[in-house]
Write an enzyme that holds these catalytic residues in place. Sequence first.
Site: not given
Length: 563
Positions: A87, A90, A100, A103, A108, A113, A117, A123, A208, A474
């Site tokens: 990430c 973090c 994204c 970009c 995560c 996060h 962003h 975005h 059957c 059956h």
Amino acid sequence: MSTPENTRDVLFGGESGQIPDALTSLRPRGEGLDITCTHVSKALADPSRSTELKTKYKTVVAWYAGKAEQAVSQPLAKRRRTAAPTCDICHLTLPRPFVCLSCSFAGCWTWGHVTSHLADSGHPLCVDTKSGSLFCLECDDFVYCATFEDLYLSTTLMVEENQTRFQVSKRVREPYHPWIPNNVEATSLKNTTVVPCCRGLLNLGQTCFLNVILQSFIHNPLLRNYFLGDRHNSRLCKHTDCTCCEMDSLFTEIYSSSTVPFGPTSFLSTTWKVSAEMSGYAQQDAHEFFITALNQIHGTCRGSTNISCNCIVHQTFAGQLQSEVTCERCGNVTRTVDPMLDISLELRDPGIEKDITLAGCLRRYTKPEKLGREYSCTKCAKPTHEAVRRLSIRKLPPVLSFQFKRFEHKTVSKGTPHKIDRPVRFPVAINMAPYTTLAVPNNDETITHPGPDAMYEYDLFAVINHEGQMENGHYTNFARFQDEWYRFDDEKVTPSSLGTCLNSNAYMCFYVKRHLDYKPYMKPTYRVARENDIVREQEQEKMRELARMKEVDDALMATIGGD
């Protein structure tokens, strides 16, 4: 900005860090769903922006698909040396990155996060690299878009084809090319309607067993495409008592405009003529009739041969089983390969297992076991009781048929025949990789196998059930048409559900491969031989004509010379 708590609970079960694979179920599927949020529609309306979004989307989806394939096929030690993305906020490892689309940010989902962003940068969209699901910031939800859905499917398929190497030729898979109708075909399709194949079959007197097998044939996509594609025309066939002609007539009737139940009298009559053990009005076993019908179709199908047969039966159901017998005294391994049309599974569980499952039956089927008899090793040339045999599937067929051995007949140890009524749990989709010859257990008991999971995934399309006891039972069945499930009880056809089907007491299950393996187009050998015969006959006819003309010329010259 983060997703509301109730949405988080729906997606991830309310537990931090756990992202279920069922995320893809949030995307609607089916007809009439080619809709999306206005923000995605607006972005796709701009040609430059649309190209940018699609390129980025395809790149991240292809990256994850390739990474997933390598994780399956590579050894565990090598996988641990592969760097995982982290990430950008973090810096924790991302087992399932969200990227994204505007970009290079990857973040995560659990701690919000990626949504933070999007809010900070303005975005609008991000993508889950595993499922291909789009998240729209302004909608604050995952959204469906048919354009990106098709792009996700085509991209993952492309990666799978490029990553898959065949065992013998080491070449990549034959690429899949979707059928695009030309102008003539598109015009012909305009006025067509889809005819549902939900027509019952009349019981002609304890038949059957025949009806349920015919229903499984009708809903088999490969058999359906073959006979509806006029690959066997009953009007042009020269065989007598031809089961392929009966199949052709059956599909013609089922896909006609009639809705009344159909009586397969001609199919039954032909079966009686060519198979003495199936004749008469006594109740028969559905599995025995299934094998008999396949043999009859094989025997009357164009292209039928005893070796490397390319008839529709072998193209659909034929696989290979490999048996490995290991001598524990000298370590010698003897391998034999046998053809198979279906797999019969024992229901007697030697262990303490509360529920019987299809996966459990397959594990026992492919588990190494003591031979239990004297074995003569070809290497040490000594009889021994220390030998282990293991069965595995060497070649998977396009359609898998499983039979559960519910009927135990009279033996020395069993005084009377009886039926095993224990329920068997079977899934709507199954991955057959762990049961193949190529599957290799590692030290940590994990399994690696070459190729992507899509090569081994199968989807359920029909189930046969037996109600009652052995002498007075059956048969009924469930079958899927498109996304709808139906229950067939001879002439009675009722709408059903997947849940009802999965809770039924199955006797036979039919699965079709999710992604078929395509091969380069090659003319069948029988067509090549026939064309060669035609050319040879034409050349012989030309030689005979030349010889006849020479005789005429000689006779004419003789006549002139005599004058």
